[in-house]
Motif scaffolding. Structure first.
Motif, PDB file in Angstrom:
ATOM      1  N   GLU A 114       0.841  -1.207   0.000  1.00  0.00           N
ATOM      2  CA  GLU A 114       0.000   0.000   0.000  1.00  0.00           C
ATOM      3  C   GLU A 114       0.873   1.253   0.000  1.00  0.00           C
ATOM      4  OE1 GLU A 114      -3.833   1.953   2.307  1.00  0.00           O
ATOM      5  OE2 GLU A 114      -2.741   0.308   3.248  1.00  0.00           O
ATOM      6  N   ALA A 115       1.958   1.230   0.762  1.00  0.00           N
ATOM      7  CA  ALA A 115       2.851   2.399   0.809  1.00  0.00           C
ATOM      8  C   ALA A 115       3.492   2.648  -0.547  1.00  0.00           C
ATOM      9  CB  ALA A 115       3.922   2.194   1.875  1.00  0.00           C
ATOM     10  N   LEU A 116       3.886   1.575  -1.240  1.00  0.00           N
ATOM     11  CA  LEU A 116       4.469   1.726  -2.575  1.00  0.00           C
ATOM     12  C   LEU A 116       3.473   2.362  -3.540  1.00  0.00           C
ATOM     13  CD1 LEU A 116       6.393  -1.665  -3.028  1.00  0.00           C
ATOM     14  CD2 LEU A 116       7.399   0.611  -2.827  1.00  0.00           C
ATOM     15  N   ILE A 117       2.226   1.916  -3.451  1.00  0.00           N
ATOM     16  CA  ILE A 117       1.191   2.463  -4.341  1.00  0.00           C
ATOM     17  C   ILE A 117       0.904   3.923  -3.990  1.00  0.00           C
ATOM     18  CG2 ILE A 117      -1.214   2.237  -5.085  1.00  0.00           C
ATOM     19  CD1 ILE A 117      -0.935  -0.802  -4.463  1.00  0.00           C
ATOM     20  N   MET A 118       0.798   4.202  -2.706  1.00  0.00           N
ATOM     21  CA  MET A 118       0.524   5.576  -2.279  1.00  0.00           C
ATOM     22  C   MET A 118       1.668   6.516  -2.656  1.00  0.00           C
ATOM     23  SD  MET A 118      -2.496   5.829  -0.838  1.00  0.00           S
ATOM     24  CE  MET A 118      -2.477   7.233   0.274  1.00  0.00           C
ATOM     25  N   ASP A 119       2.893   6.038  -2.577  1.00  0.00           N
ATOM     26  CA  ASP A 119       4.044   6.872  -2.956  1.00  0.00           C
ATOM     27  C   ASP A 119       3.976   7.278  -4.421  1.00  0.00           C
ATOM     28  OD1 ASP A 119       5.064   6.765  -0.442  1.00  0.00           O
ATOM     29  OD2 ASP A 119       6.632   5.297  -0.871  1.00  0.00           O
ATOM     30  N   ALA A 120       3.394   6.418  -5.253  1.00  0.00           N
ATOM     31  CA  ALA A 120       3.248   6.743  -6.672  1.00  0.00           C
ATOM     32  C   ALA A 120       2.014   7.599  -6.927  1.00  0.00           C
ATOM     33  CB  ALA A 120       3.173   5.458  -7.494  1.00  0.00           C
ATOM     34  N   LEU A 121       0.968   7.374  -6.153  1.00  0.00           N
ATOM     35  CA  LEU A 121      -0.296   8.077  -6.386  1.00  0.00           C
ATOM     36  C   LEU A 121      -0.279   9.526  -5.918  1.00  0.00           C
ATOM     37  CD1 LEU A 121      -2.972   5.387  -5.446  1.00  0.00           C
ATOM     38  CD2 LEU A 121      -2.920   6.679  -7.592  1.00  0.00           C
ATOM     39  N   LEU A 122       0.228   9.769  -4.727  1.00  0.00           N
ATOM     40  CA  LEU A 122       0.107  11.102  -4.136  1.00  0.00           C
ATOM     41  C   LEU A 122       0.748  12.205  -4.974  1.00  0.00           C
ATOM     42  CD1 LEU A 122       0.536  10.226  -0.355  1.00  0.00           C
ATOM     43  CD2 LEU A 122      -1.551  10.964  -1.529  1.00  0.00           C
ATOM     44  N   PRO A 123       1.943  12.006  -5.556  1.00  0.00           N
ATOM     45  CA  PRO A 123       2.495  13.061  -6.421  1.00  0.00           C
ATOM     46  C   PRO A 123       1.787  13.147  -7.777  1.00  0.00           C
ATOM     47  CG  PRO A 123       4.220  11.545  -5.644  1.00  0.00           C
ATOM     48  CD  PRO A 123       2.907  10.902  -5.376  1.00  0.00           C
ATOM     49  N   PHE A 124       1.076  12.079  -8.123  1.00  0.00           N
ATOM     50  CA  PHE A 124       0.475  11.975  -9.451  1.00  0.00           C
ATOM     51  C   PHE A 124      -0.927  12.599  -9.511  1.00  0.00           C
ATOM     52  CE2 PHE A 124      -2.217   9.309 -12.296  1.00  0.00           C
ATOM     53  CZ  PHE A 124      -1.636   9.629 -13.515  1.00  0.00           C
ATOM     54  N   LEU A 125      -1.717  12.343  -8.474  1.00  0.00           N
ATOM     55  CA  LEU A 125      -3.098  12.827  -8.484  1.00  0.00           C
ATOM     56  C   LEU A 125      -3.159  14.343  -8.329  1.00  0.00           C
ATOM     57  CD1 LEU A 125      -5.095  10.259  -6.269  1.00  0.00           C
ATOM     58  CD2 LEU A 125      -5.167  10.529  -8.762  1.00  0.00           C
ATOM     59  N   LYS A 126      -3.996  14.954  -9.140  1.00  0.00           N
ATOM     60  CA  LYS A 126      -4.237  16.390  -9.011  1.00  0.00           C
ATOM     61  C   LYS A 126      -5.581  16.713  -9.661  1.00  0.00           C
ATOM     62  CE  LYS A 126      -1.525  17.371 -13.176  1.00  0.00           C
ATOM     63  NZ  LYS A 126      -0.370  18.130 -13.721  1.00  0.00           N
ATOM     64  N   ASP A 127      -6.146  17.810  -9.271  1.00  0.00           N
ATOM     65  CA  ASP A 127      -7.432  18.226  -9.828  1.00  0.00           C
ATOM     66  C   ASP A 127      -7.283  18.485 -11.331  1.00  0.00           C
ATOM     67  OD1 ASP A 127     -10.088  18.778  -9.773  1.00  0.00           O
ATOM     68  OD2 ASP A 127      -9.893  20.779  -8.898  1.00  0.00           O
ATOM     69  N   GLY A 128      -8.236  17.985 -12.113  1.00  0.00           N
ATOM     70  CA  GLY A 128      -8.202  18.159 -13.558  1.00  0.00           C
ATOM     71  C   GLY A 128      -7.556  16.992 -14.296  1.00  0.00           C
ATOM     72  N   LEU A 129      -7.118  15.989 -13.555  1.00  0.00           N
ATOM     73  CA  LEU A 129      -6.424  14.836 -14.161  1.00  0.00           C
ATOM     74  C   LEU A 129      -7.412  13.800 -14.687  1.00  0.00           C
ATOM     75  CD1 LEU A 129      -3.642  13.346 -14.560  1.00  0.00           C
ATOM     76  CD2 LEU A 129      -4.089  12.285 -12.325  1.00  0.00           C
ATOM     77  N   SER A 130      -7.104  13.228 -15.844  1.00  0.00           N
ATOM     78  CA  SER A 130      -7.829  12.074 -16.387  1.00  0.00           C
ATOM     79  C   SER A 130      -6.802  10.989 -16.686  1.00  0.00           C
ATOM     80  CB  SER A 130      -8.582  12.434 -17.671  1.00  0.00           C
ATOM     81  OG  SER A 130      -9.581  13.401 -17.416  1.00  0.00           O
ATOM     82  N   PHE A 131      -7.083   9.767 -16.237  1.00  0.00           N
ATOM     83  CA  PHE A 131      -6.105   8.709 -16.499  1.00  0.00           C
ATOM     84  C   PHE A 131      -6.774   7.329 -16.475  1.00  0.00           C
ATOM     85  CE2 PHE A 131      -6.325   8.945 -11.929  1.00  0.00           C
ATOM     86  CZ  PHE A 131      -6.066   7.668 -11.457  1.00  0.00           C
ATOM     87  N   SER A 132      -6.118   6.391 -17.146  1.00  0.00           N
ATOM     88  CA  SER A 132      -6.544   4.991 -17.142  1.00  0.00           C
ATOM     89  C   SER A 132      -5.850   4.288 -15.982  1.00  0.00           C
ATOM     90  CB  SER A 132      -6.166   4.318 -18.462  1.00  0.00           C
ATOM     91  OG  SER A 132      -6.120   2.922 -18.324  1.00  0.00           O
ATOM     92  N   LEU A 133      -6.627   3.605 -15.153  1.00  0.00           N
ATOM     93  CA  LEU A 133      -6.036   2.918 -14.012  1.00  0.00           C
ATOM     94  C   LEU A 133      -5.080   1.816 -14.465  1.00  0.00           C
ATOM     95  CD1 LEU A 133      -5.851   2.724 -10.986  1.00  0.00           C
ATOM     96  CD2 LEU A 133      -7.822   1.187 -11.007  1.00  0.00           C
ATOM     97  N   ALA A 134      -5.444   1.091 -15.521  1.00  0.00           N
ATOM     98  CA  ALA A 134      -4.573   0.019 -16.022  1.00  0.00           C
ATOM     99  C   ALA A 134      -3.227   0.579 -16.481  1.00  0.00           C
ATOM    100  CB  ALA A 134      -5.257  -0.724 -17.165  1.00  0.00           C
ATOM    101  N   SER A 135      -3.255   1.730 -17.169  1.00  0.00           N
ATOM    102  CA  SER A 135      -2.014   2.351 -17.625  1.00  0.00           C
ATOM    103  C   SER A 135      -1.185   2.856 -16.448  1.00  0.00           C
ATOM    104  CB  SER A 135      -2.313   3.510 -18.579  1.00  0.00           C
ATOM    105  OG  SER A 135      -2.946   3.033 -19.750  1.00  0.00           O
ATOM    106  N   PHE A 136      -1.867   3.407 -15.455  1.00  0.00           N
ATOM    107  CA  PHE A 136      -1.156   3.865 -14.260  1.00  0.00           C
ATOM    108  C   PHE A 136      -0.394   2.709 -13.610  1.00  0.00           C
ATOM    109  CE2 PHE A 136      -1.052   4.213  -9.642  1.00  0.00           C
ATOM    110  CZ  PHE A 136      -0.336   5.390  -9.485  1.00  0.00           C
TER     111      PHE A 136
END
Length: 279
Positions: A114-136
């Motif tokens: 979970e920490a590994l995933i959160m470390d990648a998500l927190l800098p990535f997520l921002k308002d206005g973002l659109s993304f494919s979860l599979a690609s992420f």
């Protein structure tokens, strides 16, 4: 607003359930039938993004991780038989859940998935973002995927060992089935880590005498056979083995149980009344 694209509609529904589980006031969400969820941050954007990240992380762990593990098992290690895949998957989970020790690195406390995933998500997520979860997952979760691969490797090592063990047990089981019985009864006393042999008349049998009973064919087998307990017992092929122990889950006793099956009868160590020798 954040838009997340899913590959399947049922995945979208599961993610919505995770988002709505806590009735979080920091965001609202809406979704359509085209596998897209739109998340509107209502207040406290940083906390809202963190809450969304946690929901995404939980979705990956609960609903995508097994698929990722199976992809590694088949795509990287070429195990395509479904039964083998499931056995390796279960072993991988036993390492991931800490039931088995990571004997390669010796590390008891790796960074959590979970920490590994959160470390990648927190800098990535921002308002206005659109993304494919599979690609992420494919392009931004490489440390997490590497960790899964590491545990799949451990699971495959363990699977191979278990297959070899089962082959070994079956070889001894077949041997005992056709072997002429030398002693009808053996009393085996377990005082960890030692085992003491007594014959049907409760006469102590020293190790030097036991060695004389060992079938030389067993020594020449490609698999190692313990010469102090297993080899003598298999060579003697007794009809009944009385085992006196307070630790029935001992590894050697489990192997004896697998080889001799119904021939073993267990008793607490105190049931053996005779004194033991000092060797």
């Amino acid at each position: 607003m954040i838009k997340i694209y899913f590959e399947q509609h049922n995945e979208l529904e599961k993610f919505i359930c995770l988002l709505q589980a806590d009735a979080n006031p920091l965001f609202s969400c809406e979704h359509s039938d085209d596998r897209v969820v739109a998340i509107h941050l209502v207040q406290e954007e940083e906390k809202g993004l963190a809450a969304v990240a946690r929901a995404v992380a939980q979705f990956i762990l609960h609903f995508m991780e097994d698929r990722l593990l199976l992809s590694i098992i088949s795509g990287t290690f070429y195990y395509n038989d479904e039964e083998e895949q499931q056995q390796i998957l279960q072993l991988a989970h036993s390492f991931l859940d800490g039931e088995r020790h990571d004997y390669r690195t010796g590390k008891k406390h790796r960074q959590s998935r979970e920490a590994l995933i959160m470390d990648a998500l927190l800098p990535f997520l921002k308002d206005g973002l659109s993304f494919s979860l599979a690609s992420f997952v494919t392009f931004r979760l490489k440390p997490y995927i590497q960790l899964l691969s590491h545990y799949v490797e451990l699971a495959i090592d363990e699977y191979k060992l278990e297959q070899e063990y089962q082959t070994f047990v079956q070889l001894l089981r077949d041997y005992v089935a056709v072997r002429e019985t030398k002693w009808s009864v053996v009393h085996l006393v377990h005082r960890p880590p030692e085992f003491f042999f007594f014959d049907a008349q409760f006469r102590y049998v020293p190790k030097t005498e036991l060695k004389q009973w060992i079938d030389r064919k067993l020594v020449n087998q490609p698999m190692y056979i313990d010469a102090t307990v297993l080899a003598p017992l298999v060579s003697l092929a007794p009809k009944t083995i009385y085992v006196y122990t307070d630790e029935p889950d001992d590894g050697m006793l489990q192997t004896l149980q697998n080889v001799f099956q119904e021939r073993l009868r267990f008793f607490p160590s105190q049931a053996f009344r005779r004194s033991l020798p000092v060797e």
